[in-house]
Design a protein around this motif. Structure first.
Motif, PDB file in Angstrom:
ATOM      1  N   ALA A  58     -63.365  74.390 -11.519  1.00  0.00           N
ATOM      2  CA  ALA A  58     -63.145  72.975 -11.823  1.00  0.00           C
ATOM      3  C   ALA A  58     -64.483  72.282 -12.031  1.00  0.00           C
ATOM      4  O   ALA A  58     -65.504  72.710 -11.483  1.00  0.00           O
ATOM      5  N   VAL A  59     -64.461  71.213 -12.830  1.00  0.00           N
ATOM      6  CA  VAL A  59     -65.648  70.381 -13.028  1.00  0.00           C
ATOM      7  C   VAL A  59     -65.248  68.918 -12.895  1.00  0.00           C
ATOM      8  O   VAL A  59     -64.121  68.527 -13.218  1.00  0.00           O
ATOM      9  N   GLY A  60     -66.175  68.109 -12.407  1.00  0.00           N
ATOM     10  CA  GLY A  60     -65.971  66.677 -12.315  1.00  0.00           C
ATOM     11  C   GLY A  60     -67.231  65.951 -12.762  1.00  0.00           C
ATOM     12  O   GLY A  60     -68.346  66.470 -12.590  1.00  0.00           O
ATOM     13  N   VAL A  61     -67.081  64.758 -13.330  1.00  0.00           N
ATOM     14  CA  VAL A  61     -68.214  64.012 -13.872  1.00  0.00           C
ATOM     15  C   VAL A  61     -68.271  62.637 -13.206  1.00  0.00           C
ATOM     16  O   VAL A  61     -67.251  61.944 -13.103  1.00  0.00           O
ATOM     17  N   MET A  62     -69.462  62.240 -12.807  1.00  0.00           N
ATOM     18  CA  MET A  62     -69.660  60.917 -12.223  1.00  0.00           C
ATOM     19  C   MET A  62     -69.808  59.894 -13.342  1.00  0.00           C
ATOM     20  O   MET A  62     -70.374  60.204 -14.404  1.00  0.00           O
ATOM     21  N   PRO A  63     -69.295  58.682 -13.171  1.00  0.00           N
ATOM     22  CA  PRO A  63     -69.508  57.644 -14.190  1.00  0.00           C
ATOM     23  C   PRO A  63     -70.988  57.540 -14.562  1.00  0.00           C
ATOM     24  O   PRO A  63     -71.860  57.579 -13.703  1.00  0.00           O
ATOM     25  N   GLY A  64     -71.238  57.428 -15.844  1.00  0.00           N
ATOM     26  CA  GLY A  64     -72.603  57.445 -16.348  1.00  0.00           C
ATOM     27  C   GLY A  64     -72.946  58.759 -17.019  1.00  0.00           C
ATOM     28  O   GLY A  64     -73.828  58.826 -17.875  1.00  0.00           O
ATOM     29  N   GLY A  65     -72.255  59.838 -16.623  1.00  0.00           N
ATOM     30  CA  GLY A  65     -72.375  61.111 -17.322  1.00  0.00           C
ATOM     31  C   GLY A  65     -73.556  61.971 -16.933  1.00  0.00           C
ATOM     32  O   GLY A  65     -73.715  63.067 -17.467  1.00  0.00           O
ATOM     33  N   ARG A  66     -74.387  61.473 -15.975  1.00  0.00           N
ATOM     34  CA  ARG A  66     -75.560  62.288 -15.649  1.00  0.00           C
ATOM     35  C   ARG A  66     -75.238  63.385 -14.644  1.00  0.00           C
ATOM     36  O   ARG A  66     -75.764  64.490 -14.742  1.00  0.00           O
ATOM     37  N   TRP A  67     -74.371  63.095 -13.678  1.00  0.00           N
ATOM     38  CA  TRP A  67     -74.147  64.019 -12.572  1.00  0.00           C
ATOM     39  C   TRP A  67     -72.801  64.725 -12.733  1.00  0.00           C
ATOM     40  O   TRP A  67     -71.779  64.097 -13.012  1.00  0.00           O
ATOM     41  N   VAL A  68     -72.837  66.016 -12.524  1.00  0.00           N
ATOM     42  CA  VAL A  68     -71.638  66.851 -12.645  1.00  0.00           C
ATOM     43  C   VAL A  68     -71.502  67.666 -11.366  1.00  0.00           C
ATOM     44  O   VAL A  68     -72.488  68.155 -10.811  1.00  0.00           O
ATOM     45  N   VAL A  69     -70.266  67.817 -10.926  1.00  0.00           N
ATOM     46  CA  VAL A  69     -69.984  68.671  -9.781  1.00  0.00           C
ATOM     47  C   VAL A  69     -69.068  69.797 -10.262  1.00  0.00           C
ATOM     48  O   VAL A  69     -68.185  69.587 -11.106  1.00  0.00           O
ATOM     49  N   SER A  70     -69.291  71.003  -9.756  1.00  0.00           N
ATOM     50  CA  SER A  70     -68.481  72.157 -10.164  1.00  0.00           C
ATOM     51  C   SER A  70     -67.996  72.903  -8.933  1.00  0.00           C
ATOM     52  O   SER A  70     -68.687  72.995  -7.915  1.00  0.00           O
ATOM     53  N   ALA A  71     -66.795  73.442  -9.041  1.00  0.00           N
ATOM     54  CA  ALA A  71     -66.182  74.239  -7.970  1.00  0.00           C
ATOM     55  C   ALA A  71     -66.004  75.662  -8.474  1.00  0.00           C
ATOM     56  O   ALA A  71     -65.648  75.880  -9.630  1.00  0.00           O
ATOM     57  N   SER A  72     -66.226  76.639  -7.582  1.00  0.00           N
ATOM     58  CA  SER A  72     -66.240  78.020  -8.045  1.00  0.00           C
ATOM     59  C   SER A  72     -65.526  78.960  -7.085  1.00  0.00           C
ATOM     60  O   SER A  72     -65.403  78.695  -5.882  1.00  0.00           O
ATOM     61  N   ALA A  73     -65.109  80.084  -7.647  1.00  0.00           N
ATOM     62  CA  ALA A  73     -64.533  81.152  -6.833  1.00  0.00           C
ATOM     63  C   ALA A  73     -65.567  81.790  -5.923  1.00  0.00           C
ATOM     64  O   ALA A  73     -65.206  82.585  -5.048  1.00  0.00           O
ATOM     65  N   ASP A  74     -66.846  81.476  -6.111  1.00  0.00           N
ATOM     66  CA  ASP A  74     -67.881  81.995  -5.203  1.00  0.00           C
ATOM     67  C   ASP A  74     -67.951  81.217  -3.897  1.00  0.00           C
ATOM     68  O   ASP A  74     -68.867  81.409  -3.098  1.00  0.00           O
ATOM     69  N   ARG A  75     -66.980  80.305  -3.692  1.00  0.00           N
ATOM     70  CA  ARG A  75     -66.838  79.523  -2.458  1.00  0.00           C
ATOM     71  C   ARG A  75     -67.887  78.418  -2.334  1.00  0.00           C
ATOM     72  O   ARG A  75     -68.142  77.920  -1.245  1.00  0.00           O
ATOM     73  N   THR A  76     -68.506  78.052  -3.439  1.00  0.00           N
ATOM     74  CA  THR A  76     -69.495  76.977  -3.403  1.00  0.00           C
ATOM     75  C   THR A  76     -69.073  75.816  -4.295  1.00  0.00           C
ATOM     76  O   THR A  76     -68.290  75.970  -5.237  1.00  0.00           O
ATOM     77  N   VAL A  77     -69.645  74.648  -3.967  1.00  0.00           N
ATOM     78  CA  VAL A  77     -69.591  73.475  -4.833  1.00  0.00           C
ATOM     79  C   VAL A  77     -71.028  73.156  -5.193  1.00  0.00           C
ATOM     80  O   VAL A  77     -71.908  73.135  -4.317  1.00  0.00           O
ATOM     81  N   ARG A  78     -71.289  72.925  -6.483  1.00  0.00           N
ATOM     82  CA  ARG A  78     -72.677  72.693  -6.913  1.00  0.00           C
ATOM     83  C   ARG A  78     -72.793  71.366  -7.650  1.00  0.00           C
ATOM     84  O   ARG A  78     -71.890  70.969  -8.394  1.00  0.00           O
ATOM     85  N   LEU A  79     -73.914  70.719  -7.414  1.00  0.00           N
ATOM     86  CA  LEU A  79     -74.228  69.439  -8.038  1.00  0.00           C
ATOM     87  C   LEU A  79     -75.281  69.681  -9.115  1.00  0.00           C
ATOM     88  O   LEU A  79     -76.307  70.317  -8.865  1.00  0.00           O
ATOM     89  N   TRP A  80     -75.022  69.152 -10.304  1.00  0.00           N
ATOM     90  CA  TRP A  80     -75.888  69.391 -11.461  1.00  0.00           C
ATOM     91  C   TRP A  80     -76.399  68.064 -12.019  1.00  0.00           C
ATOM     92  O   TRP A  80     -75.663  67.076 -12.072  1.00  0.00           O
ATOM     93  N   ASP A  81     -77.637  68.088 -12.436  1.00  0.00           N
ATOM     94  CA  ASP A  81     -78.243  66.979 -13.177  1.00  0.00           C
ATOM     95  C   ASP A  81     -78.181  67.354 -14.656  1.00  0.00           C
ATOM     96  O   ASP A  81     -78.934  68.220 -15.118  1.00  0.00           O
ATOM     97  N   VAL A  82     -77.270  66.734 -15.379  1.00  0.00           N
ATOM     98  CA  VAL A  82     -77.066  67.093 -16.781  1.00  0.00           C
ATOM     99  C   VAL A  82     -78.287  66.735 -17.616  1.00  0.00           C
ATOM    100  O   VAL A  82     -78.706  67.501 -18.492  1.00  0.00           O
TER     101      VAL A  82
END
Length: 886
Positions: free
Chosen positions: A793-817
């Motif tokens: 799964a992926v989610g986007v914060m208003p403004g479009g800069r920050w993205v969060v992703s969910a993975s089968a590797d049991r982690t959630v990661r925060l990305w700076d687009v």
């Protein structure tokens, strides 16, 4: 060269070292030519494994497995026998010339250099296996897919086994599946990939069904439920939770009871088996319709033995009468007379009943023809009840670790040519001792025990029929029978290379993971030392921990198989799970409530803080895999394995609309921002636009993709992004046209989201990446890599800069687009994470995993770094509401 001719290796060895590397390569090539000319046809060609050796053309393996000693031909046993002329056997033609023998000596003296190698193999990963299976399924009619099952050899391929060695495994699999078949035809499993590491069968080929396949899975220790789109599609297509298993394990396990008996569906009593085969043993003996052979020294039975042949519905039925070895005192006194022991068939050749003085047997073996001409086996006690293992005091198999005879593997190993011709000794004994028996008994003995020439002719005729049928399976008839040989190879200790291949890692990578894990070090720490091994049983016991520690997936539990299809070919819902399994989660913007697509057929309204169900929405008839919330928070939309999408009123818990336009799993659902329209997509390749108020289908997209996996509607409600296969499609909800295709993912796309201005899209995939796209241009802007498993799964914060992703590797990661970088990783989940979103407070994310652990994560401290220069803003698309043309 015949199978019995060349126990092997006669051809392997070496001589004086040439000066240059080129000379050594030339010498290696010459040595290899000698082996291929004189040895290969018995030791590798088409999987032939005479002498246990099927890699004679692989010079490196000959050295590694100590068949030759580099630099010392006289210490190389194979060379010595070659030089002595005992290998190949004296009657084998053509024979190696003196010059060829000298070439082998020279090669060894030169250090036994290896031949030139081709380019290194590319490993066949589990993901590749699933792609091959899926591609194979897609070639056939949907109705035929539920009958398909697959066996794999990729772990052996990745461990470095040669093509010849792998062919031996294919031969063993082919012989065994046909030996577990009640179909009159022989059918060889079909390879579906270029390297022939994935082999397909059709359950109908062997008259198997879901009951038999599920019985196999009850024993299978390596079942891992892969959380990828390909794995899900394969399960849906085949109607099986685990339709792919390892061929080496299957051969070693299905060739032995209890699985051997269960797959053949043999009864628990020999008398009942005879009834099923249309054999009336008592009547056959009374009417003298049997052929008997009695003898000492069978090689299996420790004492004397009687073989008895009957005709059966499928051809022949042989059974043996085996006997305890009498005690040292072979006589007992009765009325002053010495009486022979009833276990001595030369004194008591008649029995087991119906006569005044029958022999006293301890049990025996039955060998009978299957409808296809191959043989099946059954061990029984004296009372005809079934045995899984023969008592070693009576019969033994020196090849098995415990020397116990096991029906299937031991019998195949012994009866390589079918029934082994044995010369009768009873009739000659009668001729030499005519006064030993009464006239009536003597006449009966002559009727049951024909002259040995006749009984040998019958045996040889049965053996020829069997050998002809074995050849149709691709297996060779030789001393080293393939099923028993492969069973022993599987049961042997495994080293680092083999263990690493079984978990899909390179040896050094696996060693590093063992070093990092106390649990793995405890179980398989011996693999870290040079030459270290672990026993196969230890590896099997540890495999569950290995899967968990390496994050390979969820270990399959055979007791969770669900109801079967009416025709008993598969499960009604192979994706169904029990308990709290969450397949997808939609959160309210404030994170207080969640709507859960559950594996138990329900949709759940969940209190996040209270960690409890508020309502369960019941209506789906199979597992639910997609869920979405309307923008006003009043309605939920769900999709499931039953092929329906449903709208739920969150206040009442009632189903308000049902959309029935799909033929398979519905994997993706979304509302338009105004809630008037809904979009659904599924594994039937269909995307449909629905009018929520009436349940009317407005339009559909089909024929563009095979498996739709995710959908997102843009903020203005004009277009939808459809994730399908390895692509994204921008679908105009008003016209029904595909506006644009986005290509870049190297595996299935699993999730998609728009930024709040609709100018960019974020996608996640089974290729473990998050990707950023320019919606207007269809251009890939960034690829964000870091996950160790599929992105769910992926989610986007208003403004479009920050993205969060969910993975089968049991982690959630925060990305700076903007910076195209990973900012942080959240590692508190214990299972595959299926959803992650930013909350409306702007400081937290909320994520949920398959086990329904819902965890908040405070991220504001990661969002304060000086931002890179933002990309230019593209004006949003004007408002347009889709509608149906009149």
């Amino acid at each position: 060269m015949s199978a019995k001719t060349f126990p092997l290796a006669a051809c392997l060895l070496v001589a004086a070292a040439p000066a240059s590397a080129d000379d050594k390569q030339e010498l290696a090539a010459k040595a290899q030519t000698v082996f291929k000319t004189h040895c290969y046809r018995c030791h590798g060609q088409d999987g032939a494994i005479e002498g246990g050796l099927n890699y004679v053309a692989d010079l490196g393996k000959l050295v590694a497995r100590k068949k030759v000693v580099p630099g010392n031909p006289d210490a190389s046993r194979l060379y010595k026998r070659l030089d002595e002329g005992t290998m190949p056997p004296v009657d084998e033609k053509p024979r190696p010339s003196a010059a060829e023998v000298a070439t082998i000596r020279k090669w060894i003296e030169a250090g036994a250099p290896g031949a030139e190698t081709t380019s290194p193999r590319t490993a066949v990963a589990q993901a590749d296996v699933l792609e091959y299976v899926l591609a194979d399924l897609e070639k056939m009619d949907r109705r035929a897919r539920r009958f398909q099952r697959y066996f794999t050899l990729n772990t052996l391929y990745n461990a470095g086994l040669s093509d010849e060695e792998l062919q031996t495994y294919r031969n063993a699999l082919s012989k065994l599946v046909n030996s577990l078949s009640w179909n009159p035809r022989i059918t060889v499993p079909a390879a579906v990939d270029p390297a022939k590491t994935v082999l397909r069968i059709d359950l109908r080929w062997y008259q198997w069904d879901a009951t038999i396949w599920n019985r196999i899975l009850q024993e299978y220790p390596y079942g891992v439920l892969d959380d990828t789109i390909a794995a899900r599609a394969v399960s849906v297509g085949t109607a099986a939770k685990v339709p792919v298993i390892r061929a080496d394990w299957f051969v070693a396990t299905a060739a032995r009871p209890p699985l051997y008996y269960d797959m053949l569906q043999l009864p628990s009593n020999l008398t009942e088996l005879e009834r099923q085969l249309r054999v009336d043993a008592v009547l056959d003996i009374q009417q003298e319709r049997v052929v008997r052979v009695g003898f000492n020294g069978s090689g299996i039975s420790r004492f004397n033995r009687v073989l008895e042949r009957h005709d059966s519905a499928q051809g022949m039925y042989w059974r043996s009468y085996d006997f305890d070895e009498p005690p040292a005192n072979l006589t007992e006194r009765a009325n002053g007379n010495l009486l022979p022991d009833r276990r001595n068939i030369f004194a008591f050749p008649l029995g087991p009943g119906g006569v005044e003085n029958p022999f006293q047997h301890a049990g025996g073996e039955a060998i009978f023809a299957l409808p296809n001409g191959l043989h099946a086996f059954f061990l029984a006690k004296a009372d005809n009840t079934r045995l899984d293992k023969g008592p070693i005091a009576i019969v033994s198999d020196p090849k098995r670790p415990d020397r116990a005879v096991e029906p299937g593997v031991s019998c195949m190993s012994c009866h390589v040519t079918g029934v082994l011709p044995k010369a009768d000794q009873i009739r000659d004994h009668l001729a030499k001792s005519p006064k030993t028996f009464s006239r009536a008994d003597a006449d009966t003995i002559r009727a049951l025990y024909p002259p040995k020439e006749k009984s040998l002719e019958v045996m040889q005729e049965d053996a020829k029929k069997y050998m002809d049928v074995v050849a149709k399976t691709g297996a060779k008839v030789s001393k080293y029978e393939v099923v028993s040989t492969i069973t022993l190879k599987y049961e042997a200790d495994i080293d680092l290379t083999a263990a690493a291949a079984e978990v899909g890692l390179a040896p050094e990578a696996f060693r590093a993971r063992v070093d990092q894990s106390e649990t793995l070090a405890k179980h398989v720490g011996a693999l870290r030392t040079a030459g270290g091994t672990v026993g196969r049983q230890i590896w099997v016991q540890a495999f569950g921990d290995v899967v968990r520690e390496l994050g390979l997936g969820v270990l399959f539990q055979a007791n969770l198989n669900g109801p079967t299809l009416p025709d008993n070919t598969g499960e009604l819902d192979p994706l169904e799970a029990r308990g709290d399994a969450a397949n997808q989660i939609a959160f309210t913007p404030d994170g207080r409530r969640a709507v859960i697509a559950s594996g138990d057929r329900s949709v759940r309204l969940f209190d996040v803080e209270g960690r409890r169900d508020l309502k369960r929405f019941i209506g789906h008839t199979a597992s639910v895999w997609a869920v979405a919330l309307s923008a006003d928070g009043r309605f939920a939309l769900s999709g499931g394995m039953d092929g329906t999408a449903r709208v739920w009123d969150l206040a009442t818990g009632l189903e308000t609309k049902r959309f029935t336009g799909h033929d398979s799993l519905v994997t993706a659902v979304a509302f338009t921002p105004d809630g008037r329209w809904a979009v659904s997509g599924g594994f039937d390749g269909v995307v449909a636009l629905w009018k929520v108020g009436t349940g009317e289908e407005i339009r559909r997209l089909e024929g563009t993709a095979k498996y739709v996996t995710a959908v997102a509607v843009d903020p203005k409600g004009k277009t939808a992004l459809i994730a399908a296969d390895r692509h994204l499609y921008l679908w105009d909800l008003y016209t029904g046209e595909v506006v644009r295709r986005f290509t870049g993912h190297s595996a299935s796309v699993t999730s998609v989201a728009f930024t709040d201005d609709g100018t960019k899209a974020i996608s996640g995939g089974d290729d473990r990446t998050v990707r950023v796209w320019d919606v207007k241009e269809g251009k890939l802007l960034a690829t964000l890599a870091g996950h160790d498993a599929a992105v769910r799964a992926v989610g986007v914060m208003p403004g479009g800069r920050w993205v969060v992703s969910a993975s089968a590797d049991r982690t959630v990661r925060l990305w700076d687009v903007w910076g195209k970088r990973e900012v942080a990783a959240f590692r508190k989940h214990g299972g595959p994470v299926v959803s992650a979103v930013f909350l409306s407070n702007g400081t937290q994310t909320l994520s949920g995993d398959r086990d329904l652990a819902l965890l908040p994560w405070k991220v504001d401290r990661f969002l304060t770094a000086d931002p890179p220069k933002p990309p230019p803003v593209i004006p949003p698309v004007p408002d347009q509401i889709p509608y149906a043309k009149p």
